[in-house]
Design a protein around this motif. Structure first.
Motif, PDB file in Angstrom:
ATOM      1  N   ALA A  97       3.882 111.948   9.760  1.00  0.00           N
ATOM      2  CA  ALA A  97       2.683 112.104  10.876  1.00  0.00           C
ATOM      3  C   ALA A  97       2.017 111.649  12.137  1.00  0.00           C
ATOM      4  O   ALA A  97       3.163 110.189  11.962  1.00  0.00           O
ATOM      5  CB  ALA A  97       0.771 112.006  10.209  1.00  0.00           C
ATOM      6  N   SER A  98       1.486 112.266  12.416  1.00  0.00           N
ATOM      7  CA  SER A  98       1.338 111.373  14.240  1.00  0.00           C
ATOM      8  C   SER A  98       0.542 110.163  14.320  1.00  0.00           C
ATOM      9  O   SER A  98       0.415 109.635  13.242  1.00  0.00           O
ATOM     10  CB  SER A  98       0.406 111.994  15.079  1.00  0.00           C
ATOM     11  N   LYS A  99       1.190 108.611  14.804  1.00  0.00           N
ATOM     12  CA  LYS A  99       1.188 107.422  14.490  1.00  0.00           C
ATOM     13  C   LYS A  99       0.167 107.274  15.536  1.00  0.00           C
ATOM     14  O   LYS A  99       0.105 107.759  16.819  1.00  0.00           O
ATOM     15  CB  LYS A  99       2.157 106.614  14.464  1.00  0.00           C
ATOM     16  N   CYS A 100      -0.881 105.791  15.408  1.00  0.00           N
ATOM     17  CA  CYS A 100      -1.652 104.912  16.325  1.00  0.00           C
ATOM     18  C   CYS A 100      -1.117 103.673  16.347  1.00  0.00           C
ATOM     19  O   CYS A 100      -1.474 103.273  15.221  1.00  0.00           O
ATOM     20  CB  CYS A 100      -3.127 105.270  16.355  1.00  0.00           C
ATOM     21  N   TRP A 101      -0.568 103.121  17.447  1.00  0.00           N
ATOM     22  CA  TRP A 101      -0.213 101.901  17.469  1.00  0.00           C
ATOM     23  C   TRP A 101      -1.241 101.420  18.842  1.00  0.00           C
ATOM     24  O   TRP A 101      -1.383 102.119  19.398  1.00  0.00           O
ATOM     25  CB  TRP A 101       0.898 101.440  18.278  1.00  0.00           C
ATOM     26  N   VAL A 102      -0.943 100.133  18.329  1.00  0.00           N
ATOM     27  CA  VAL A 102      -2.176  98.649  19.132  1.00  0.00           C
ATOM     28  C   VAL A 102      -1.313  97.598  19.532  1.00  0.00           C
ATOM     29  O   VAL A 102      -0.760  97.119  18.745  1.00  0.00           O
ATOM     30  CB  VAL A 102      -3.297  98.058  18.134  1.00  0.00           C
ATOM     31  N   ASP A 103      -1.569  97.398  20.797  1.00  0.00           N
ATOM     32  CA  ASP A 103      -1.176  96.367  21.453  1.00  0.00           C
ATOM     33  C   ASP A 103      -2.249  95.714  22.302  1.00  0.00           C
ATOM     34  O   ASP A 103      -2.344  95.929  23.073  1.00  0.00           O
ATOM     35  CB  ASP A 103       0.235  96.271  22.754  1.00  0.00           C
TER      36      ASP A 103
ATOM     37  N   SER B 165       4.710  96.810  24.311  1.00  0.00           N
ATOM     38  CA  SER B 165       4.471  98.464  24.739  1.00  0.00           C
ATOM     39  C   SER B 165       5.364  99.104  25.003  1.00  0.00           C
ATOM     40  O   SER B 165       6.171  99.775  24.359  1.00  0.00           O
ATOM     41  CB  SER B 165       3.364  98.381  25.700  1.00  0.00           C
ATOM     42  N   ARG B 166       6.628  98.731  25.747  1.00  0.00           N
ATOM     43  CA  ARG B 166       7.485  99.110  26.253  1.00  0.00           C
ATOM     44  C   ARG B 166       8.705 100.031  25.175  1.00  0.00           C
ATOM     45  O   ARG B 166       8.938 100.733  25.070  1.00  0.00           O
ATOM     46  CB  ARG B 166       8.559  98.645  26.891  1.00  0.00           C
ATOM     47  N   LEU B 167       8.542  98.928  24.324  1.00  0.00           N
ATOM     48  CA  LEU B 167       9.613  99.035  23.297  1.00  0.00           C
ATOM     49  C   LEU B 167       9.424  99.902  22.271  1.00  0.00           C
ATOM     50  O   LEU B 167       9.780 100.447  21.593  1.00  0.00           O
ATOM     51  CB  LEU B 167      10.174  97.732  22.580  1.00  0.00           C
TER      52      LEU B 167
ATOM     53  N   ASP C 271       4.160 112.539  19.998  1.00  0.00           N
ATOM     54  CA  ASP C 271       2.707 112.607  19.573  1.00  0.00           C
ATOM     55  C   ASP C 271       1.907 111.773  19.053  1.00  0.00           C
ATOM     56  O   ASP C 271       0.575 111.293  18.427  1.00  0.00           O
ATOM     57  CB  ASP C 271       2.632 113.572  18.374  1.00  0.00           C
ATOM     58  N   ASP C 272       2.501 110.295  18.823  1.00  0.00           N
ATOM     59  CA  ASP C 272       1.995 109.250  18.575  1.00  0.00           C
ATOM     60  C   ASP C 272       0.743 108.964  20.188  1.00  0.00           C
ATOM     61  O   ASP C 272       1.206 108.978  21.176  1.00  0.00           O
ATOM     62  CB  ASP C 272       3.128 108.038  18.361  1.00  0.00           C
ATOM     63  N   THR C 273       0.252 107.691  19.671  1.00  0.00           N
ATOM     64  CA  THR C 273      -0.930 106.963  20.776  1.00  0.00           C
ATOM     65  C   THR C 273      -0.082 105.554  20.776  1.00  0.00           C
ATOM     66  O   THR C 273      -0.707 104.913  19.509  1.00  0.00           O
ATOM     67  CB  THR C 273      -2.062 107.442  20.122  1.00  0.00           C
ATOM     68  N   LEU C 274      -0.682 105.092  21.489  1.00  0.00           N
ATOM     69  CA  LEU C 274      -0.067 103.715  21.732  1.00  0.00           C
ATOM     70  C   LEU C 274      -1.709 103.089  22.548  1.00  0.00           C
ATOM     71  O   LEU C 274      -2.204 103.788  24.033  1.00  0.00           O
ATOM     72  CB  LEU C 274       1.568 103.292  22.361  1.00  0.00           C
TER      73      LEU C 274
ATOM     74  N   ARG D   9       0.401 109.274  26.527  1.00  0.00           N
ATOM     75  CA  ARG D   9       0.897 108.605  25.104  1.00  0.00           C
ATOM     76  C   ARG D   9       0.267 107.162  24.730  1.00  0.00           C
ATOM     77  O   ARG D   9      -0.717 106.219  24.165  1.00  0.00           O
ATOM     78  CB  ARG D   9       2.093 108.523  24.758  1.00  0.00           C
ATOM     79  N   VAL D  10      -0.408 106.375  25.834  1.00  0.00           N
ATOM     80  CA  VAL D  10      -0.552 104.837  25.982  1.00  0.00           C
ATOM     81  C   VAL D  10      -2.368 105.271  26.642  1.00  0.00           C
ATOM     82  O   VAL D  10      -2.701 106.157  27.312  1.00  0.00           O
ATOM     83  CB  VAL D  10      -0.283 104.484  26.968  1.00  0.00           C
TER      84      VAL D  10
END
Length: 313
Positions: free
Chosen positions: A28-34, A43-45, A53-56, A76-77
């Motif tokens: 499934a698509s993921k959501c990451w938070v920096d 964030s680059r890594l 289709d993930d989101t940061l 995606r950012v």
């Protein structure tokens, strides 16, 4: 305009991203938070390991950091020019991994115009967001002696806080307000009777004033509580601290939500749901510290959101 480029070496780069993204499903698509974008090392890594289709979501108060984030040009950012205290504005149980790197970035320290460093003369500012709020110089101009001493003692763990505060107040009464970092550093040095080998006498005072003017510990506590709301079950929390005040808050938060406490007064009461599962702590390797001395005090603590209902927090 000054176009000087200040370099930043990201602390615990691979360790933090590994801890954040370890064991997550690819279905499934993921959501990451920096929560502390800085100059975008972590964030680059993360982006390099994300699915299309993930989101940061990246947070930062610093307008210069926001400009760097915008320059990534990655759809995606999602960029938020605000501190991570606003983490709770994200949807409930929407985040798969949250990273907070609590250190001041090297470009902020190395740019004398930001006022973070006692090694170079510059305006006594220290605001993470240079577009709003009160500078350290503005606060010191009118703060009462007792208030100055309390801030330096509490946030700098400085045993000479009283003497430093008296020197600051005497100086502004005699010659006017302190507006430069070199001036403050010299004043602190004159009031500090002894110091650990290799540590500048102004280290603790500058730390204290920076923490206070940016409300750093209050924001950290707000973000930690919000993490329980926004993390999905199985989502990861990774936090890198650089001094004992921060690490103590993070450690106690994880312990409070990952350990079952037996209430002797109510032995038959139902167990409270555990919201986190501690995953341990990680420190930089000797090689990393040798390559980047600013990493020497870093500690990363990692926890995983449990299956317990987040709405019960």
């Amino acid at each position: 305009m000054d176009h000087t480029i200040f370099q930043h070496t990201t602390v615990l780069l691979h360790e933090a991203v590994d801890a954040l993204m370890e064991g997550t499903s690819v279905l499934a698509s993921k959501c990451w938070v920096d929560g502390t974008f800085g100059r975008g090392g972590h964030s680059r890594l993360i982006l390099s390991r994300m699915a299309p289709d993930d989101t940061l979501v990246v947070f930062d108060k610093d307008p210069e950091a926001i400009a760097v984030a915008q320059a990534l040009g990655d759809a995606r950012v999602a960029i938020r020019h605000q501190g991570f205290a606003h983490l709770g504005e994200l949807d409930e149980a929407s985040v798969d991994g949250l990273l907070l790197d609590l250190g001041v970035s090297s470009p902020q320290i190395d740019d004398a115009s930001r006022g973070f460093s006692f090694r170079m003369d510059g305006p006594l500012d220290m605001r993470m967001d240079s577009t709003r709020g009160q500078t350290v110089a503005q606060w010191l101009e009118f703060a009462e002696l007792g208030e100055i001493a309390e801030v330096i003692r509490e946030y700098g763990e400085e045993r000479f806080a009283g003497g430093i505060a008296k020197a600051i107040v005497a100086r502004r009464q005699e010659r006017g307000p302190i507006v430069g970092t070199a001036d403050l550093a010299a004043l602190v040095a004159s009031a500090v009777k002894s110091r650990e080998p290799g540590q500048n006498p102004a280290t603790r005072t500058f730390q204290a004033l920076r923490i206070f003017i940016n409300a750093e510990l209050d924001e950290l506590e707000q973000a930690l509580e919000a993490s329980l709301k926004v993390l999905r079950p199985g989502g990861r929390l990774a936090i890198i601290s650089f001094h004992s005040l921060e690490d103590r808050i993070v450690k106690r938060f994880i312990e409070r939500h990952s350990k079952q406490v037996y209430d002797r007064k109510m032995p038959m009461a139902a167990d409270k749901p555990l919201h986190l599962r501690a995953q341990g702590r990680i420190k930089p390797s000797a090689q990393e510290v040798a390559n980047n001395p600013r990493a020497r005090s870093a500690i990363m603590r990692v926890a995983e959101r449990t299956e317990a209902p987040w709405l019960s927090v």
